[in-house]
Design an enzyme around this catalytic site. Structure first.
Site, PDB file in Angstrom:
ATOM      1  N   ASN A  22      57.982 -31.798 -85.699  1.00  0.00           N
ATOM      2  CA  ASN A  22      58.545 -33.157 -85.720  1.00  0.00           C
ATOM      3  C   ASN A  22      57.953 -34.068 -84.648  1.00  0.00           C
ATOM      4  OD1 ASN A  22      59.772 -31.528 -83.743  1.00  0.00           O
ATOM      5  ND2 ASN A  22      61.530 -32.883 -83.606  1.00  0.00           N
ATOM      6  N   GLU A  23      56.792 -33.692 -84.096  1.00  0.00           N
ATOM      7  CA  GLU A  23      56.251 -34.411 -82.938  1.00  0.00           C
ATOM      8  C   GLU A  23      56.203 -35.919 -83.125  1.00  0.00           C
ATOM      9  OE1 GLU A  23      55.270 -31.527 -83.890  1.00  0.00           O
ATOM     10  OE2 GLU A  23      54.975 -30.254 -82.145  1.00  0.00           O
TER      11      GLU A  23
HETATM   12  C1  LIG Z   1      45.176 -38.138 -79.497  1.00  0.00           C
HETATM   13  C2  LIG Z   1      45.267 -36.732 -79.025  1.00  0.00           C
HETATM   14  C3  LIG Z   1      46.673 -36.326 -78.867  1.00  0.00           C
HETATM   15  C4  LIG Z   1      46.830 -35.049 -78.128  1.00  0.00           C
HETATM   16  C5  LIG Z   1      48.273 -34.870 -77.833  1.00  0.00           C
HETATM   17  C6  LIG Z   1      48.550 -33.681 -77.214  1.00  0.00           C
HETATM   18  C7  LIG Z   1      49.786 -33.234 -77.083  1.00  0.00           C
HETATM   19  C8  LIG Z   1      51.069 -33.961 -77.321  1.00  0.00           C
HETATM   20  C9  LIG Z   1      52.026 -33.126 -78.144  1.00  0.00           C
HETATM   21  C10 LIG Z   1      52.839 -32.204 -77.347  1.00  0.00           C
HETATM   22  C11 LIG Z   1      53.579 -31.287 -78.233  1.00  0.00           C
HETATM   23  C12 LIG Z   1      54.879 -31.126 -78.138  1.00  0.00           C
HETATM   24  C13 LIG Z   1      55.618 -30.157 -78.976  1.00  0.00           C
HETATM   25  C14 LIG Z   1      57.085 -30.024 -78.654  1.00  0.00           C
HETATM   26  O1  LIG Z   1      57.599 -28.953 -78.784  1.00  0.00           O
HETATM   27  S1  LIG Z   1      57.931 -31.387 -78.099  1.00  0.00           S
HETATM   28  C15 LIG Z   1      59.644 -30.900 -78.073  1.00  0.00           C
HETATM   29  C16 LIG Z   1      60.256 -31.234 -79.383  1.00  0.00           C
HETATM   30  N1  LIG Z   1      61.579 -30.718 -79.474  1.00  0.00           N
HETATM   31  C17 LIG Z   1      62.532 -31.327 -80.154  1.00  0.00           C
HETATM   32  O2  LIG Z   1      62.367 -32.366 -80.732  1.00  0.00           O
HETATM   33  C18 LIG Z   1      63.892 -30.649 -80.148  1.00  0.00           C
HETATM   34  C19 LIG Z   1      64.917 -31.516 -79.505  1.00  0.00           C
HETATM   35  N2  LIG Z   1      66.194 -30.851 -79.515  1.00  0.00           N
HETATM   36  C20 LIG Z   1      67.009 -30.828 -80.588  1.00  0.00           C
HETATM   37  O3  LIG Z   1      66.708 -31.305 -81.648  1.00  0.00           O
HETATM   38  C21 LIG Z   1      68.320 -30.160 -80.391  1.00  0.00           C
HETATM   39  O4  LIG Z   1      68.546 -30.025 -79.013  1.00  0.00           O
HETATM   40  C22 LIG Z   1      68.435 -28.769 -81.051  1.00  0.00           C
HETATM   41  C23 LIG Z   1      67.292 -27.854 -80.650  1.00  0.00           C
HETATM   42  C24 LIG Z   1      68.485 -28.917 -82.583  1.00  0.00           C
HETATM   43  C25 LIG Z   1      69.764 -28.100 -80.587  1.00  0.00           C
HETATM   44  O5  LIG Z   1      70.835 -28.967 -80.854  1.00  0.00           O
HETATM   45  P1  LIG Z   1      72.247 -28.750 -80.119  1.00  0.00           P
HETATM   46  O6  LIG Z   1      72.657 -27.354 -80.217  1.00  0.00           O
HETATM   47  O7  LIG Z   1      73.126 -29.799 -80.663  1.00  0.00           O
HETATM   48  O8  LIG Z   1      71.920 -28.974 -78.574  1.00  0.00           O
HETATM   49  P2  LIG Z   1      71.721 -30.355 -77.793  1.00  0.00           P
HETATM   50  O9  LIG Z   1      70.873 -31.290 -78.575  1.00  0.00           O
HETATM   51  O10 LIG Z   1      73.030 -30.854 -77.357  1.00  0.00           O
HETATM   52  O11 LIG Z   1      70.868 -29.875 -76.541  1.00  0.00           O
HETATM   53  C26 LIG Z   1      71.453 -29.107 -75.505  1.00  0.00           C
HETATM   54  C27 LIG Z   1      70.769 -29.477 -74.219  1.00  0.00           C
HETATM   55  O12 LIG Z   1      69.393 -29.079 -74.312  1.00  0.00           O
HETATM   56  C28 LIG Z   1      68.561 -30.211 -74.045  1.00  0.00           C
HETATM   57  N3  LIG Z   1      67.332 -30.093 -74.836  1.00  0.00           N
HETATM   58  C29 LIG Z   1      67.228 -30.057 -76.164  1.00  0.00           C
HETATM   59  N4  LIG Z   1      65.953 -29.914 -76.543  1.00  0.00           N
HETATM   60  C30 LIG Z   1      65.220 -29.858 -75.398  1.00  0.00           C
HETATM   61  C31 LIG Z   1      63.831 -29.726 -75.114  1.00  0.00           C
HETATM   62  N5  LIG Z   1      62.886 -29.606 -76.089  1.00  0.00           N
HETATM   63  N6  LIG Z   1      63.445 -29.733 -73.834  1.00  0.00           N
HETATM   64  C32 LIG Z   1      64.347 -29.827 -72.829  1.00  0.00           C
HETATM   65  N7  LIG Z   1      65.692 -29.965 -73.036  1.00  0.00           N
HETATM   66  C33 LIG Z   1      66.114 -29.971 -74.306  1.00  0.00           C
HETATM   67  C34 LIG Z   1      69.415 -31.403 -74.466  1.00  0.00           C
HETATM   68  O13 LIG Z   1      68.970 -32.581 -73.849  1.00  0.00           O
HETATM   69  C35 LIG Z   1      70.772 -30.968 -73.964  1.00  0.00           C
HETATM   70  O14 LIG Z   1      70.776 -31.141 -72.552  1.00  0.00           O
HETATM   71  P3  LIG Z   1      72.128 -31.581 -71.802  1.00  0.00           P
HETATM   72  O15 LIG Z   1      73.096 -30.456 -72.026  1.00  0.00           O
HETATM   73  O16 LIG Z   1      71.712 -31.744 -70.379  1.00  0.00           O
HETATM   74  O17 LIG Z   1      72.571 -32.869 -72.430  1.00  0.00           O
END
Ligand SMILES: CCCCC/C=C\CCC/C=C/CC(=O)SCCNC(=O)CCNC(=O)[C@H](O)C(C)(C)COP(=O)(O)OP(=O)(O)OC[C@H]1O[C@@H](n2cnc3c(N)ncnc32)[C@H](O)[C@@H]1OP(=O)(O)O
Length: 338
Positions: free
Chosen positions: A183-184
């Site tokens: 989903n980037e």
């Molecule tokens: C032109 C040339 C270009 C070259 C470019 C090069 C590189 C760039 C690309 C880099 C690649 C990146 C790849 C990735 O993996 S990016 C990360 C993407 N991840 C997401 O979109 C996931 C986001 N999270 C969610 O959708 C949800 O959290 C969930 C996984 C479905 C879980 O949902 P739920 O159980 O409801 O939990 P919460 O949403 O409440 O989250 C709890 C807690 O965790 C924190 N959090 C969630 N995801 C992340 C994360 N990826 N990293 C760090 N923290 C995360 C969230 O903020 C909550 O924190 P708090 O409790 O403090 O509020």
């Protein structure tokens, strides 16, 4: 060819290899802590909730069950990636280990992908180190000589999906609240070419084109129909199904399976191996842009805001919010028609 795979895997993080400790009296269990320093010390108690990578080795079958265990969402931070690299090296070097089942110890989440905070508001040196660690895990997992099955027991966006895509076979728990996909673009970032290639090799060009451009996250049923995963089972049967499937893979002589895997994946692996430094440079240049930082900050805040709208945020409720926000994809019908 198997030697090529071995070479890809060995020789990385050599200073860290061999520092895993085995739990005495509980043969075959390897545990690592998220703090690098504790890795160097022999340990006798491993039931602490801070254990971030848990490996249970079945010595009879040579199959390692690896569980990611960083609540709340198994985000792939620099320490976790480093530990995971050490564990993967150790398993590759263990001549008794033939197979790896990758799953999560965190309920409802396989992995939330790369840790957003490792890509935000950090010096370039950090971005560079972080990205090298991300590359390293992909090289080790995609190039692994082990039979590798992902038991996807929760949501698996972005880097979490990439982890699963590195496996030879993916079984997902059939829970409509779970989502999987790269989903980037939804975050305002771009999946690098080797993420794209891994997806392309799995689902083909048209599905890759639509999925990546739209940053689509799919329900298990949708993912199955696109061959993003190979099989769905009820959650309670996930590990037994993965173990049974592993039996099928281990019936094939290792050398034949490894050479075949190498033939199929070698050119994709070389795509990154031949330009790692340039890829790191690209990442640092991209991620440090003001516009990209703003997108990431906005996205991280939006994750937190979702929670603030619901009081109290029960975990099942939070799961539904995430699914509704990210998963229901109008473009899915386009793929179905293509
Ligand atoms: C032109 C040339 C270009 C070259 C470019 C090069 C590189 C760039 C690309 C880099 C690649 C990146 C790849 C990735 O993996 S990016 C990360 C993407 N991840 C997401 O979109 C996931 C986001 N999270 C969610 O959708 C949800 O959290 C969930 C996984 C479905 C879980 O949902 P739920 O159980 O409801 O939990 P919460 O949403 O409440 O989250 C709890 C807690 O965790 C924190 N959090 C969630 N995801 C992340 C994360 N990826 N990293 C760090 N923290 C995360 C969230 O903020 C909550 O924190 P708090 O409790 O403090 O509020």
């Amino acid at each position: 060819m198997a030697a090529v795979l071995r070479k890809l895997i060995q020789g990385r993080l050599p200073a860290l290899a061999g520092v895993l400790c085995r739990r005495s009296g509980n043969e075959g269990h390897l545990f690592l802590n998220s703090s690098g320093s504790t890795l160097m010390q022999p340990r006798c108690g491993y039931s602490s909730p801070t254990e971030s990578v848990i490996v249970e080795m079945d010595k009879a079958t040579g199959v390692a069950l690896l569980k990611l265990n960083i609540p709340p969402v198994n985000s792939l931070s620099l320490p976790l990636l480093t530990e995971l690299a050490i564990v993967l090296d150790k398993l590759e070097m263990d001549k008794h280990c033939r197979g790896l089942i990758l799953t999560s110890a965190v309920p409802n989440i396989f992995s939330a992908g790369l840790n957003l905070f490792d890509m935000m508001d950090k010096p370039n040196e950090h971005y560079s180190e972080f990205w090298r660690a991300v590359q390293e895990i992909w090289i080790k997992l995609y190039g692994s000589s082990l039979a590798n099955i992902a038991a996807i027991n929760g949501s698996s966006p972005a880097g979490g999906c990439l982890l699963a895509l590195c496996s030879d076979y993916r079984i997902m728990a059939n829970n409509p609240h779970f989502t999987i996909g790269l989903n980037e673009t939804r975050l305002g970032i771009v999946a690098p070419f080797w993420f794209k290639d891994t997806l392309l090799n799995t689902v083909g060009k048209r599905t890759t084109e639509i999925s990546l451009n739209l940053g689509a996250l799919y329900s298990p049923t949708e993912a199955l129909s696109l061959h993003l995963v190979d099989r769905l089972v009820p959650e309670t049967q996930l590990l037994s199904a993965a173990t049974e499937e592993m039996g099928r893979w281990l019936q094939v002589p290792d050398h034949a399976r490894q050479i075949t895997k190498s033939m199929i994946r070698k050119s994709t692996l070389e795509g990154l191996l031949n330009q790692r430094e340039a890829d790191i440079k690209n990442f640092v240049e991209f991620i440090s842009r003001d516009s990209i930082q703003k997108s990431l900050q906005f996205y991280a805040q939006s994750l937190q805001k979702q929670k603030q709208h619901i009081h109290p945020p029960s975990s099942s409720c939070r799961q539904q919010i995430s699914s509704v926000t990210f998963a229901r994809s109008p473009w899915y019908s386009l793929i179905q028609r293509s």
